[in-house]
Scaffold this motif. Structure first.
Motif, short mmCIF file in Angstrom:
data_model
loop_
_atom_site.label_atom_id
_atom_site.label_comp_id
_atom_site.label_asym_id
_atom_site.label_seq_id
_atom_site.Cartn_x
_atom_site.Cartn_y
_atom_site.Cartn_z
N GLN A 1 0.83 -1.20 0.00
CA GLN A 1 0.00 0.00 0.00
C GLN A 1 0.87 1.25 0.00
N LYS A 2 1.94 1.20 0.77
CA LYS A 2 2.89 2.32 0.80
C LYS A 2 3.56 2.51 -0.55
N LEU A 3 3.91 1.40 -1.21
CA LEU A 3 4.53 1.48 -2.53
C LEU A 3 3.55 2.02 -3.57
N LEU A 4 2.32 1.56 -3.51
CA LEU A 4 1.32 2.02 -4.47
C LEU A 4 1.07 3.51 -4.36
N GLU A 5 1.06 4.00 -3.14
CA GLU A 5 0.78 5.42 -2.92
C GLU A 5 2.02 6.29 -3.12
N GLY A 6 3.21 5.69 -2.94
CA GLY A 6 4.45 6.44 -3.04
C GLY A 6 5.13 6.30 -4.38
N PRO A 7 6.10 5.37 -4.52
CA PRO A 7 6.85 5.25 -5.78
C PRO A 7 5.97 5.00 -7.01
N LEU A 8 4.86 4.27 -6.84
CA LEU A 8 3.99 3.98 -7.99
C LEU A 8 2.97 5.08 -8.23
N ALA A 9 2.96 6.09 -7.39
CA ALA A 9 2.24 7.36 -7.59
C ALA A 9 0.74 7.18 -7.84
N GLY A 10 0.16 6.16 -7.25
CA GLY A 10 -1.28 5.99 -7.38
C GLY A 10 -1.75 5.44 -8.71
N LYS A 11 -0.81 5.17 -9.62
CA LYS A 11 -1.20 4.60 -10.92
C LYS A 11 -1.49 3.11 -10.74
N PRO A 12 -2.50 2.56 -11.39
CA PRO A 12 -2.92 1.19 -11.08
C PRO A 12 -1.92 0.13 -11.54
N VAL A 13 -1.91 -0.98 -10.80
CA VAL A 13 -1.21 -2.18 -11.24
C VAL A 13 -2.17 -2.94 -12.14
N THR A 14 -1.87 -2.99 -13.42
CA THR A 14 -2.78 -3.62 -14.38
C THR A 14 -2.39 -5.05 -14.72
N ARG A 15 -1.14 -5.42 -14.42
CA ARG A 15 -0.68 -6.76 -14.75
C ARG A 15 0.35 -7.22 -13.74
N VAL A 16 0.24 -8.48 -13.34
CA VAL A 16 1.23 -9.13 -12.49
C VAL A 16 1.85 -10.27 -13.28
N ILE A 17 3.18 -10.25 -13.39
CA ILE A 17 3.89 -11.36 -14.03
C ILE A 17 4.63 -12.12 -12.93
N VAL A 18 4.36 -13.41 -12.83
CA VAL A 18 4.99 -14.28 -11.84
C VAL A 18 6.01 -15.16 -12.54
N THR A 19 7.27 -15.05 -12.12
CA THR A 19 8.34 -15.80 -12.79
C THR A 19 8.25 -17.30 -12.53
N HIS A 20 7.85 -17.68 -11.30
CA HIS A 20 7.73 -19.10 -10.97
C HIS A 20 6.84 -19.24 -9.74
N HIS A 21 6.53 -20.49 -9.38
CA HIS A 21 5.42 -20.72 -8.44
C HIS A 21 5.80 -20.62 -6.97
N HIS A 22 7.01 -20.37 -6.61
CA HIS A 22 7.38 -20.34 -5.19
C HIS A 22 6.65 -19.20 -4.47
N PRO A 23 6.29 -19.42 -3.20
CA PRO A 23 5.36 -18.50 -2.53
C PRO A 23 5.86 -17.08 -2.36
#
Length: 347
Positions: A70-92
């Protein structure tokens, strides 16, 4: 005249502080989330797609991780939405919050088919006590009796403890794909060994490589055999992947890995990752001149004493190297009465 061996260099000596980001290239942010283990962090990256962000990997699903996000979304990501998540592999530590981003933020999930199937399956497989198959697997490795008795009678780690529920639906990433992320076209190359069908991304437009845990500096990713596939040979998969990725590696590439620091010097690092396991196998062959169970093989593999906190990881890695020696005809095994495989050098 022999050419000097290029060294591995780290453009950023200090990682980003919690809730903050470091710009590592135009439109590419490096962030970190904490992990409650010896390897105490996972790297995550955000790439600017203009109308939103693509993030690479997510960290564990914990209250602390969500608060940091939440802090990252409001700070460095400047409130712009995360539209895609890419997961490199299945580890938790990489997939943990993918489902949260899908449900709470409306993001698309992109990953390999095997990574999604493993993640989805493991989040639904919740056990209060180790299964009979897991107990038999531990016995087959000659697990220390005190550790076995303790773990047999306590709730095991469950994937769902740190991975958010994953809704149906994902977009598949596969070998040979070209994907547009952060204003760049990236070639997808699939690795194996550390995790099945692990995605790596190689920029066509500059010197960036998104390496996940397939391409790490200073530490070798865990190569383990598990009860899900106890006869597997992930060491062969790992060595094949490293050899196959070598022709794409250049001295100028900046590798953004899942742990430790971004680095330059990928050809050297790939050679090290290959040589590390050949060295392990050579020491293990000498060790097996006397028959051993897997838990007797920690010293030649890791060259240090293994504590209970990393005992499980050490055991599955020892079993992986023994399985490889069996596959190439260098070792043989027989089952003891207590259910442990006793390994010896063949011939």
């Amino acid at each position: 005249m022999n050419q000097p061996i290029a060294s591995i260099r780290y453009p950023h000596e200090t990682p980003p502080a919690e809730g903050e980001a470091i710009s590592v290239a135009k439109g590419v942010l490096w962030m970190r989330l904490p992990l409650p283990m010896a390897l105490d962090h996972v790297n995550i990256y955000a790439l600017d797609d203009g109308d939103g962000w693509t993030i690479i990997d997510t960290g564990f699903d914990t209250r602390r991780s969500r608060a940091i996000w939440q802090k990252l979304l409001e700070g460095p990501l400047a409130g712009k939405p995360v539209t895609r998540v890419i997961v490199t592999h299945h580890h938790p530590d990489h997939v943990g919050l993918a489902g949260w981003f899908q449900v709470e933020h409306g993001a698309e999930l992109w990953t390999t088919r095997t990574a999604w199937l493993f993640s989805r399956m493991l989040t639904l497989d919740v056990q209060d006590r180790p299964t009979p198959e897991m107990l038999a697997f531990w016995r087959s490795g000659g697990m220390d009796a005190a550790i076995y008795d303790k773990r047999a009678n306590e709730r095991p780690f469950n994937f769902a403890d740190v991975v958010a529920p994953m809704p149906l639906g994902f977009k598949r990433i596969k070998q040979g794909d070209v994907i547009r992320i952060g204003g760049r076209d990236w070639d997808v190359h699939i690795g194996n060994g550390h995790a099945p069908e692990h995605a790596t991304f190689w920029s066509r437009d500059d010197n960036l490589v998104l390496g996940g845990d397939q391409l790490l500096p200073s530490i070798s990713p865990n190569i383990g055999v598990y009860a899900t596939e106890p006869e597997a040979d992930p060491v062969a998969d790992w060595l094949e992947s490293c050899e196959r990725l070598m022709p794409m590696a250049r001295e100028d590439q900046l590798v953004l890995g899942g742990h430790k620091l971004p680095f330059i010097g990928l050809p050297t690092r790939l050679r090290q990752l290959i040589e590390n396991h050949h060295g392990c196998l050579k020491r293990l062959a000498e060790h097996l001149q006397t028959p051993r169970v897997a838990s007797d093989c920690f010293v030649p593999l890791f060259k240090r004493k293994i504590g209970e906190d990393v005992y499980g990881l050490a055991l599955v890695e020892a079993m992986a190297h023994l399985n490889h020696m069996l596959a190439i005809g260098q070792a043989q095994r027989e089952m003891r009465k207590d259910g442990a495989w006793l390994w010896s050098l063949k011939g």
